[in-house]
Design a protein around this motif. Structure first.
Motif, PDB file in Angstrom:
ATOM      1  N   ILE A 139      18.316 116.711  29.638  1.00  0.00           N
ATOM      2  CA  ILE A 139      19.553 116.668  28.791  1.00  0.00           C
ATOM      3  C   ILE A 139      19.740 116.474  27.374  1.00  0.00           C
ATOM      4  O   ILE A 139      20.562 116.249  27.471  1.00  0.00           O
ATOM      5  N   TRP A 140      19.388 115.257  27.150  1.00  0.00           N
ATOM      6  CA  TRP A 140      19.794 114.528  25.908  1.00  0.00           C
ATOM      7  C   TRP A 140      18.905 115.291  24.434  1.00  0.00           C
ATOM      8  O   TRP A 140      17.985 115.499  24.521  1.00  0.00           O
ATOM      9  N   LYS A 141      19.741 114.353  23.383  1.00  0.00           N
ATOM     10  CA  LYS A 141      19.332 114.723  22.390  1.00  0.00           C
ATOM     11  C   LYS A 141      19.486 113.398  21.253  1.00  0.00           C
ATOM     12  O   LYS A 141      19.888 112.678  21.774  1.00  0.00           O
ATOM     13  N   PHE A 142      18.594 113.161  20.318  1.00  0.00           N
ATOM     14  CA  PHE A 142      18.334 111.941  19.951  1.00  0.00           C
ATOM     15  C   PHE A 142      17.813 112.844  18.352  1.00  0.00           C
ATOM     16  O   PHE A 142      17.499 113.266  17.919  1.00  0.00           O
ATOM     17  N   TYR A 143      18.230 111.293  17.485  1.00  0.00           N
ATOM     18  CA  TYR A 143      18.641 111.155  15.465  1.00  0.00           C
ATOM     19  C   TYR A 143      17.546 110.507  15.492  1.00  0.00           C
ATOM     20  O   TYR A 143      17.993 109.374  15.154  1.00  0.00           O
ATOM     21  N   ARG A 184      14.561 103.053  19.609  1.00  0.00           N
ATOM     22  CA  ARG A 184      14.662 104.128  19.545  1.00  0.00           C
ATOM     23  C   ARG A 184      13.814 104.741  18.381  1.00  0.00           C
ATOM     24  O   ARG A 184      13.407 105.788  17.612  1.00  0.00           O
ATOM     25  N   LYS A 185      14.804 104.846  17.203  1.00  0.00           N
ATOM     26  CA  LYS A 185      14.355 104.776  15.907  1.00  0.00           C
ATOM     27  C   LYS A 185      13.693 104.629  15.822  1.00  0.00           C
ATOM     28  O   LYS A 185      12.625 105.321  14.336  1.00  0.00           O
ATOM     29  N   ALA A 186      12.539 103.602  15.799  1.00  0.00           N
ATOM     30  CA  ALA A 186      11.578 102.977  15.141  1.00  0.00           C
ATOM     31  C   ALA A 186      10.187 103.540  16.800  1.00  0.00           C
ATOM     32  O   ALA A 186       9.199 103.938  15.425  1.00  0.00           O
ATOM     33  N   ILE A 187      10.725 104.427  17.461  1.00  0.00           N
ATOM     34  CA  ILE A 187       9.489 105.253  18.116  1.00  0.00           C
ATOM     35  C   ILE A 187       9.740 106.618  17.101  1.00  0.00           C
ATOM     36  O   ILE A 187       8.634 107.265  16.769  1.00  0.00           O
ATOM     37  N   LEU A 188      10.617 107.143  16.750  1.00  0.00           N
ATOM     38  CA  LEU A 188      10.619 107.924  15.920  1.00  0.00           C
ATOM     39  C   LEU A 188      10.541 108.457  15.009  1.00  0.00           C
ATOM     40  O   LEU A 188       9.672 109.023  14.399  1.00  0.00           O
ATOM     41  N   ASP A 189      10.422 107.531  13.996  1.00  0.00           N
ATOM     42  CA  ASP A 189       9.441 107.009  12.932  1.00  0.00           C
ATOM     43  C   ASP A 189       8.163 106.850  12.824  1.00  0.00           C
ATOM     44  O   ASP A 189       7.900 107.542  12.102  1.00  0.00           O
ATOM     45  N   SER A 227       7.501 104.094  26.939  1.00  0.00           N
ATOM     46  CA  SER A 227       8.534 103.739  26.125  1.00  0.00           C
ATOM     47  C   SER A 227       9.604 104.524  25.659  1.00  0.00           C
ATOM     48  O   SER A 227       8.621 105.672  24.621  1.00  0.00           O
ATOM     49  N   PHE A 228      11.095 104.966  25.997  1.00  0.00           N
ATOM     50  CA  PHE A 228      11.514 105.980  25.638  1.00  0.00           C
ATOM     51  C   PHE A 228      10.811 107.333  25.453  1.00  0.00           C
ATOM     52  O   PHE A 228      11.103 108.424  25.027  1.00  0.00           O
ATOM     53  N   PHE A 229      10.476 107.292  26.939  1.00  0.00           N
ATOM     54  CA  PHE A 229       9.837 108.859  27.236  1.00  0.00           C
ATOM     55  C   PHE A 229      10.751 110.142  27.018  1.00  0.00           C
ATOM     56  O   PHE A 229      10.377 110.997  26.109  1.00  0.00           O
ATOM     57  N   SER A 230      11.514 109.889  27.021  1.00  0.00           N
ATOM     58  CA  SER A 230      13.116 111.196  26.684  1.00  0.00           C
ATOM     59  C   SER A 230      13.151 111.878  25.069  1.00  0.00           C
ATOM     60  O   SER A 230      12.945 112.454  24.400  1.00  0.00           O
ATOM     61  N   THR A 231      13.163 110.073  24.451  1.00  0.00           N
ATOM     62  CA  THR A 231      13.035 110.042  23.364  1.00  0.00           C
ATOM     63  C   THR A 231      12.293 110.811  22.511  1.00  0.00           C
ATOM     64  O   THR A 231      12.023 111.865  21.470  1.00  0.00           O
ATOM     65  N   THR A 232      10.440 110.870  22.611  1.00  0.00           N
ATOM     66  CA  THR A 232       9.002 111.174  22.732  1.00  0.00           C
ATOM     67  C   THR A 232       9.348 113.051  23.051  1.00  0.00           C
ATOM     68  O   THR A 232       8.905 113.671  21.900  1.00  0.00           O
ATOM     69  N   ARG A 233       9.650 113.177  24.261  1.00  0.00           N
ATOM     70  CA  ARG A 233      10.119 113.911  24.516  1.00  0.00           C
ATOM     71  C   ARG A 233      10.841 115.407  23.980  1.00  0.00           C
ATOM     72  O   ARG A 233      10.252 116.250  23.800  1.00  0.00           O
ATOM     73  N   PHE A 234      11.870 114.717  23.400  1.00  0.00           N
ATOM     74  CA  PHE A 234      12.536 115.251  22.559  1.00  0.00           C
ATOM     75  C   PHE A 234      12.133 115.784  21.546  1.00  0.00           C
ATOM     76  O   PHE A 234      12.102 116.689  20.558  1.00  0.00           O
TER      77      PHE A 234
END
Length: 248
Positions: A139-143, A184-189, A227-234
């Motif tokens: 239910i989340w979104k990330f930038y 989170r940003k490190a995961i996304l990057d 780590s930060f499962f939903s971040t990766t999922r999104f």
């Protein structure tokens, strides 16, 4: 349970309260904590950061949390202190100086604390989401530019979830603490870099996401989720959802 009316805390002296004190010795606490870590895939129930173990006097970035405060109960009330459905395991929220990996896990500014630290003994049962009661959807979104978490209003609405409550969850637990946003940003990057490399080898974005989803969205040998499962999922989008439904 041998003592269903026992209390979690040590040394109860308040009159008018019921039950023997539950003496949560180090062994009991450790066993309970380890089971909760297993149940949650070793992620903080609130921010989804991985829970690190310390050694040689260094504190674990992990502790047991009572979603509804474990305050001493009166006759007829639910025993929140020993109710298994009320127990979560969470990170230390940035407030422990001697925690493992203090450069990333400790914050000198109290306003940047998160998770159970700010929640404290407040009763937020109708204010924030209990992680144990959320449906198995994101239910989340990330930038990626900031690591910020936001609410996916369309998904919440479609699933009958209170958008205001979702926003209050982020606010009350301070899930946009600068410390968490950086992580989170490190995961996304990292995900973006890996996708970029696969694109250079000739894969499409969809193919790259599918390969990465199959690689990272699964438990490791210790039974831990990333780590930060939903971040990766999104970030991996529909390919992530497909892999979660039909693992390779």
């Amino acid at each position: 349970m041998v003592n269903p009316d026992a209390l979690w805390d040590k040394g109860c002296k308040n009159s008018g309260l019921i039950g023997e004190t539950f003496r949560c010795c180090a062994t009991r606490y450790h066993e309970t904590q380890q089971q909760l870590r297993t149940d949650q895939g070793n992620l903080c129930a609130y921010c989804e950061q991985d829970l690190l173990s310390g050694t040689n006097g260094i504190l674990d970035d992990c502790r047991i949390e009572h979603f509804h405060p474990k305050s001493r109960r009166k006759l007829g009330e639910v025993n929140w202190g020993l109710n298994w459905a009320n127990l979560l395991v969470v990170c230390c929220g940035g407030n422990q100086r001697k925690v493992v990996d203090p450069e990333n896990r400790f914050d000198t500014r109290p306003e940047n604390y998160s998770c159970d630290v700010l929640k404290g003994d407040k009763i937020l049962d109708t204010i924030v989401f209990n992680p144990l009661n959320l449906p198995d959807i994101n239910i989340w979104k990330f930038y990626r530019s900031t690591g910020l978490i936001d609410v996916d209003e369309s998904i919440c609405t479609a699933r009958g979830l209170d958008v205001k409550m979702a926003r209050q969850t982020v606010k009350e637990l301070n899930l946009n603490s600068p410390r968490i946003m950086r992580a989170r940003k490190a995961i996304l990057d990292n995900l973006n870099s890996r996708i970029t490399e696969r694109l250079k080898s000739g894969e499409t974005v969809e193919e790259a996401r599918r390969v990465l989803a199959a690689s990272v969205l699964r438990k490791n040998r210790a039974g831990d989720w990333p780590s930060f499962f939903s971040t990766t999922r999104f970030y991996l989008g529909q390919q992530a959802e497909q892999i979660l439904v039909h693992p390779l």
